[in-house]
Design a protein around this motif. Structure first.
Motif, PDB file in Angstrom:
ATOM      1  N   LEU C 359      41.038  22.556  38.901  1.00 47.44           N
ATOM      2  CA  LEU C 359      39.751  23.203  39.178  1.00 47.44           C
ATOM      3  C   LEU C 359      39.979  24.567  39.818  1.00 47.44           C
ATOM      4  CD1 LEU C 359      36.654  22.543  39.097  1.00 47.44           C
ATOM      5  CD2 LEU C 359      36.886  22.142  41.538  1.00 47.44           C
ATOM      6  N   PHE C 360      40.788  24.598  40.870  1.00 50.98           N
ATOM      7  CA  PHE C 360      40.939  25.835  41.633  1.00 50.98           C
ATOM      8  C   PHE C 360      41.852  26.838  40.947  1.00 50.98           C
ATOM      9  CE2 PHE C 360      39.801  23.084  45.363  1.00 50.98           C
ATOM     10  CZ  PHE C 360      38.553  23.648  45.513  1.00 50.98           C
ATOM     11  N   PHE C 361      42.990  26.357  40.442  1.00 49.07           N
ATOM     12  CA  PHE C 361      44.000  27.301  39.959  1.00 49.07           C
ATOM     13  C   PHE C 361      43.871  27.608  38.471  1.00 49.07           C
ATOM     14  CE2 PHE C 361      47.142  26.070  43.549  1.00 49.07           C
ATOM     15  CZ  PHE C 361      46.235  26.598  44.456  1.00 49.07           C
ATOM     16  N   GLU C 362      43.434  26.639  37.693  1.00 46.30           N
ATOM     17  CA  GLU C 362      43.377  26.905  36.260  1.00 46.30           C
ATOM     18  C   GLU C 362      42.003  27.417  35.841  1.00 46.30           C
ATOM     19  OE1 GLU C 362      45.873  27.019  34.256  1.00 46.30           O
ATOM     20  OE2 GLU C 362      47.308  26.261  35.728  1.00 46.30           O
ATOM     21  N   TRP C 363      40.969  26.859  36.465  1.00 44.64           N
ATOM     22  CA  TRP C 363      39.644  27.299  36.066  1.00 44.64           C
ATOM     23  C   TRP C 363      39.142  28.449  36.945  1.00 44.64           C
ATOM     24  CZ3 TRP C 363      34.834  26.366  38.795  1.00 44.64           C
ATOM     25  CH2 TRP C 363      33.730  26.922  38.119  1.00 44.64           C
ATOM     26  N   LEU C 364      39.226  28.263  38.282  1.00 46.81           N
ATOM     27  CA  LEU C 364      38.589  29.214  39.191  1.00 46.81           C
ATOM     28  C   LEU C 364      39.392  30.500  39.366  1.00 46.81           C
ATOM     29  CD1 LEU C 364      35.966  29.154  40.767  1.00 46.81           C
ATOM     30  CD2 LEU C 364      37.260  28.403  42.770  1.00 46.81           C
ATOM     31  N   ALA C 365      40.706  30.379  39.390  1.00 48.73           N
ATOM     32  CA  ALA C 365      41.531  31.542  39.718  1.00 48.73           C
ATOM     33  C   ALA C 365      41.277  32.752  38.807  1.00 48.73           C
ATOM     34  CB  ALA C 365      43.002  31.159  39.723  1.00 48.73           C
ATOM     35  N   PRO C 366      41.238  32.561  37.477  1.00 46.19           N
ATOM     36  CA  PRO C 366      40.972  33.739  36.637  1.00 46.19           C
ATOM     37  C   PRO C 366      39.627  34.382  36.961  1.00 46.19           C
ATOM     38  CG  PRO C 366      41.650  31.883  35.295  1.00 46.19           C
ATOM     39  CD  PRO C 366      41.467  31.358  36.672  1.00 46.19           C
ATOM     40  N   ILE C 367      38.638  33.576  37.314  1.00 47.79           N
ATOM     41  CA  ILE C 367      37.320  34.125  37.632  1.00 47.79           C
ATOM     42  C   ILE C 367      37.398  34.965  38.906  1.00 47.79           C
ATOM     43  CG2 ILE C 367      34.952  33.541  38.264  1.00 47.79           C
ATOM     44  CD1 ILE C 367      35.246  31.057  36.531  1.00 47.79           C
ATOM     45  N   LEU C 368      38.037  34.385  39.928  1.00 48.20           N
ATOM     46  CA  LEU C 368      38.191  35.116  41.187  1.00 48.20           C
ATOM     47  C   LEU C 368      38.937  36.421  40.942  1.00 48.20           C
ATOM     48  CD1 LEU C 368      39.129  32.482  43.898  1.00 48.20           C
ATOM     49  CD2 LEU C 368      37.006  33.755  43.597  1.00 48.20           C
ATOM     50  N   GLU C 369      39.948  36.310  40.124  1.00 51.45           N
ATOM     51  CA  GLU C 369      40.753  37.490  39.850  1.00 51.45           C
ATOM     52  C   GLU C 369      39.917  38.568  39.176  1.00 51.45           C
ATOM     53  OE1 GLU C 369      45.026  38.384  37.760  1.00 51.45           O
ATOM     54  OE2 GLU C 369      44.391  36.326  38.150  1.00 51.45           O
ATOM     55  N   GLY C 370      39.100  38.136  38.226  1.00 51.12           N
ATOM     56  CA  GLY C 370      38.219  39.075  37.544  1.00 51.12           C
ATOM     57  C   GLY C 370      37.281  39.754  38.537  1.00 51.12           C
TER      58      GLY C 370
END
Lengths: 121, 380, 493
Positions: C359-370
């Motif tokens: 949830l956090f690293f595979e799904w959320l991380a790219p969003i946060l990064e964006g």
């Protein structure tokens, strides 16, 4: 004396068998995988084929099928030399028309006698 | 030039003079950057040194391999059985002795090649190879391997002992059958079965833990392929509290058709473990034990689906014909696999079964017709 | 007011910075576990003779399931190469999923097939079967061909499972190049683990530019195409580092759709492949794991580091983008379907570690990064950036990602060193320098695009099953994106 095709993918075994058959003054062609074997079978006639079952590219069973179902090749005697001595595999091979089935480990003298016997027929 | 000096100046400034004045996160970052750079460089160094070493190793190995395999093929081919074992080996021995066997690389290649050949041949060839192995005193290295601190090396040693039938070391191997490392234990037990002539299966008496299917598979292979293994009556272990031992013995009883075990096996039909009951039924079918049929039918209604299917299959193998009407009734159940199993069992009755199926085909509902057609089709 | 703003900024900065440190630490941990697992595996199997499985009557029986959609060009050769796999007790089930070309005719002709009265045990739902074929020629006795109405990959696999009569299922993509001893290696964990093994997967590698003859890999080369080359690095990182570590922790959530061996009994009990998601391979593993937990059964999902399967990767950004878009949507769908796993102690490591990690690293991380990148650009345009600090933070993330890729290459070198030439290895190492700035931002873009498509309900190539899965339904892999951390740049306001 006779032209023999030897199909085997283990380098060590190939070498030993090739030398052994040549010692009996047979002309030996070798194939290291199933595909090479099929090509050689199509391009030349052999008096005997010795093949393993587990081979790269094309399985030994398919080679047997191809040989035994091609009218002008069907009479070529075939020996299977394989580590897989499972009932279903042996039966399948014989059903396809193979003449002899030898399981590894095997006795080299026995093999040469069987070769001699098949060539006499 | 000027640029590089100023970059150097800047970095020095950054890492030494200004460092204490940065906030925590920047200081941590600078530290991590240093760490990453150093680690990356070290890995580079390692990878390329390793690469160079491998290249050299491969080159050397290939040369020795070629040479050694030629020598071995020669001894296999030109060693004539009529000359006698001793003479053949003695004739070729000097050439092998010239090999620099003190060098680990050469020795290991030689051992490996002899082992591969030995595992592929029986009879005179195998004897010659073993004799060669001993005359070259390679077995001394085998003993060293047994004492190694690395379990994978110990296993190598055990395997060599088993491969070359070095009976005299059986006791050393036996000592390892209770080794603390599971895989060593397993290898030692396997080797012991191959070597011991009196009581090779003693280890089954007090087995530590489960015999894994992998271990069973290898043991089975050794037992059924080796020529000199003394096959005991496996019924003695059917009472073992270790379920895996029971299952293993059932497999072997089935393979060797040890009919005297049947009475004990019938008792196992009430065993709490499903797997054991299933295996027992399989053995009964395999031995075509007609007198157990009634017992099988008695337990059938209360059994699990897996065991039920095994029972149907056993009935098909026994094919006494006494229970054809029962099998026919099985077609009325809703369970697909039971129906399929019953139909196959009927077909197991040979001509009689086939006729019955053909008759049935015209009177049963469509789904069952399809099942019968499926079973009757020899291509499937 | 000013002070309040400053305080908020401090908290915000530190929070993001420490989140980044946690992410980096977790990667180091994964590295560590992976190294342990690889070492144990290599040690344990260094002396194994796989011939023992080959020759044993007690080796488990396997059905190989290969769905095919419009593959007429290669299907005959592919089937031939599957038939020469080294194993004794197996059957091959090819499922023609309503191909619009002549796939079926080619198979019928090449293998002398004819329709048989096969009675199918309808345990899983799928589109109607038009016919089942077997060969007249007994050399091809192992082959079964199912011809069915089009229904997509999951649907085809479910039909295959119904037809299967063996204990294990090997699900593969028909156009993959499978190593000949793949089955022997995949089966071994089923025989030797103490807990029941429900699935095993092998490493998938990139076959572009490799020499392939008759469906078999002859020589491995580094892809000439730069896009494929990025993927080589990415795959090595994901498989050798990510999945091996998760295997060690018994927390593996995904086995690639390109190749996986499953316990048929469990697959059927938990309902087979799902029609509802584009990420059916991941969803199935999660559902199987849940099933085992729900029934209090001890189990294991195993990954083995041997390169067993080679696949042709997309060579242009459009197809690659579509693939990644779908992977993202598959991940979202799986995570959403199984949302009750989130920090649910009942599911032990699955709920407490694997699920949150995804949830956090595979799904959320790219969003946060964006979001981070956009914020950074905004702040920069207002002139609110401390450039020096930004640069330092950026360099930290950059060097860390290079280190990680380098470690991955090291793993590859230590284990299977498929790329024998020194030049190829050097290329990989240099690629690690460009990848974070060129390739990585693209994966972020695709991933965000996938999110947007999912949440705006755009289903163009999603659950629409009629599209087939020829080139892009390959394999899903954690992007293992250390570089996800660009987010922290925003703190240097």
């Amino acid at each position: 004396m006779a032209r023999i095709l030897l199909v085997e993918d283990e380098e060590l075994m190939l070498k030993a068998l090739e030398f052994r058959l040549k010692k009996d003054e047979h002309e030996v062609e070798i194939a290291k995988d199933g595909r090479e074997a099929l090509l050689k079978i199509q391009s030349a006639d052999f008096d005997l084929i010795i093949t393993d079952i587990m081979l790269p590219f094309v399985s030994g069973l398919e080679i047997i099928g191809k040989v035994k179902q091609t009218p002008h090749l069907a009479k070529t005697p075939m020996i299977v030399l394989s580590a897989v001595g499972l009932e279903n595999v042996v039966l399948e091979a014989f059903e396809l028309g193979v003449d002899d089935f030898i399981t590894k480990p095997f006795n080299l003298t026995e093999l040469t006698i069987r070769v001699k016997k098949l060539l006499k027929k | 030039m000027l640029l590089s000096v100023s970059v150097g100046e800047y970095l020095k400034n950054l890492f030494f003079d200004r460092l204490p004045f940065f906030p925590d996160n920047i200081r941590i970052s600078l530290f991590i950057i240093m760490f990453c750079l150093i680690a990356t460089l070290e890995i580079y160094l390692y990878v390329f040194l390793k690469k160079a070493k491998n290249k050299r190793d491969n080159y050397l190995n290939a040369n020795w391999k070629e040479k050694i395999s030629n020598m071995l093929s020669n001894i296999i081919i030109y060693g004539d059985e009529d000359d006698g074992l001793e003479n053949v080996v003695n004739h070729f021995l000097p050439r092998f002795k010239k090999l620099p066997l003190k060098r680990k690389r050469v020795r290991n290649i030689l051992i490996e090649e002899i082992r591969i050949y030995h595992s592929n041949f029986t009879g005179f060839t195998a004897d010659v190879l073993k004799e060669l192995f001993i005359k070259l005193e390679l077995h001394k290295y085998t003993l060293e391997k047994l004492k190694s601190n690395y379990w994978e090396i110990q296993i190598e040693g055990i395997r060599e002992i088993a491969q070359f039938w070095l009976y005299e070391y059986d006791q050393l191997v036996f000592a390892l059958t209770d080794h603390e490392h599971e895989i060593v234990r397993m290898e030692a037990q396997t080797a012991h079965v191959r070597l011991n002539r009196d009581n090779p299966f003693k280890f089954l008496d007090n087995m530590r833990g489960r015999i894994l299917p992998w271990h069973q598979l290898i043991l089975f292979e050794i037992i059924t392929k080796a020529k000199y293994v003394k096959i005991p009556s496996f019924v003695q272990w059917l009472g073992s509290p270790n379920d895996s031992v029971v299952i293993f013995c059932l497999k072997l009883i089935g393979y060797y058709q040890q009919l005297d075990a049947l009475a004990e096996i019938v008792k196992l039909l009430k065993h709490p473990q499903e797997e054991i009951r299933k295996m027992s039924v399989w053995v009964i079918g395999k031995m075509e034990a007609e007198f157990v049929e009634e017992e099988l039918l008695k337990i059938y209604p209360k059994e699990t689906q897996k065991v039920k299917i095994e029972i149907l299959s056993a009935l098909g193998k026994i094919s006494s014909g006494n229970y054809l009407s029962f099998l026919k009734d099985c077609l009325l159940t809703a369970d697909f696999e039971i129906k399929m199993g019953a139909t196959k069992a009927i077909l197991g009755h040979g001509r009689k079964g086939k006729l019955m199926l053909q008759e049935l085909q015209s009177i049963v509902p469509t789904k069952n017709q399809q099942i019968i057609a499926h079973v009757l089709d020899a291509r499937i | 007011m000013e002070a309040g703003f400053y305080f908020f900024e401090q908290i915000f900065n530190s929070a993001i910075f420490y989140f980044a440190l946690v992410v980096m630490a977790s990667y180091i941990f994964l590295c560590f576990f992976s190294a342990l697992e690889m070492k144990a595996y290599m040690r344990k199997n260094s002396f194994i003779d796989y011939r023992e499985i080959l020759v044993s009557p007690f080796a488990p029986s396997v059905s190989i399931l290969a769905p095919a959609y419009n593959e007429e060009a290669t299907i005959v050769d592919n089937v031939k190469s599957i038939m020469s796999l080294h194993y004794s007790n197996f059957e091959i089930i090819i499922i023609n999923d309503g191909s619009k070309d002549h796939s079926l005719e080619k198979l019928i002709h090449a293998y002398q097939l004819e329709k048989v009265d096969f009675c199918v045990n309808e345990q899983l739902n799928h589109q109607p079967i038009r016919g089942i074929y077997k060969s007249r020629n007994s050399s091809y006795a192992k082959l079964i061909v199912i011809d069915k109405e089009n229904g997509g990959k999951s649907d085809a696999l479910n039909a295959g499972i119904n037809v299967s009569s063996k204990d294990l299922l090997l699900c593969i993509d028909v156009d993959c190049i499978v190593e000949q001893d793949a089955l022997l290696k995949l089966v071994k964990p089923y025989l030797e683990e103490k807990k029941r093994v429900i699935a095993t997967g092998g490493v998938v590698r990139i076959a572009n530019s490799c020499e392939v003859e008759d469906g078999r890999l002859v020589k491995v080369h580094m892809p000439k195409n730069i896009i494929s080359r990025f993927q080589v690095l990415e795959y090595i990182r994901a498989f050798l580092m990510g999945r091996m570590a998760w295997s060690r922790l018994n927390g593996l959530l995904i086995i690639s759709g390109a190749m996986g061996l499953f316990d048929k009994e469990i697959v059927i009990k938990c309902g087979g492949y799902s029609h509802e998601t584009v990420g059916e391979d991941m969803e199935l593993v999660v559902r199987m794991r849940r099933y085992m937990h729900d029934n209090n059964l001890k189990y294991q999902v195993v990954y083995i580091p041997d390169p067993l399967c080679w696949t042709e990767s997309p060579v242009d950004f459009k197809i690659l983008g579509r693939q990644r878009n779908r992977w993202t949507r598959g991940t979202i769908e799986t995570l959403w379907t199984h949302r009750d796993l989130f920090f649910n102690p009942k599911y032990s490591i699955l709920g407490m570690l694997s699920y949150p990690y995804w949830l956090f690293f595979e799904w959320l991380a790219p969003i946060l990064e964006g979001i981070g990148i956009i914020t950074f650009i905004l702040l920069a345009s207002f002139g609110k950036i401390n450039w020096e600090f930004s640069l330092i933070l950026f360099t930290m993330v950059y060097t860390f990602s290079i280190l990680l890729s380098t470690i991955a290459v090291l793993f590859e070198e230590r284990s299977y060193h498929q790329y024998t030439s020194g030049m190829d290895v050097l290329k990989l190492l240099l690629l690690a320098f460009i990848e974070p700035i060129v390739y990585h931002p693209l994966t972020i873009y695709w991933s965000i695009k996938g999110n947007i498509d999912k949440f705006t309900g755009k289903k163009n190539w999603g659950t629409m099953t009629r599209a087939g899965f020829t080139s892009n339904q390959k394999d899903k892999l954690e992007t293992s994106s250390t570089q996800n951390l660009t987010t922290q740049q925003e703190q240097s306001v």
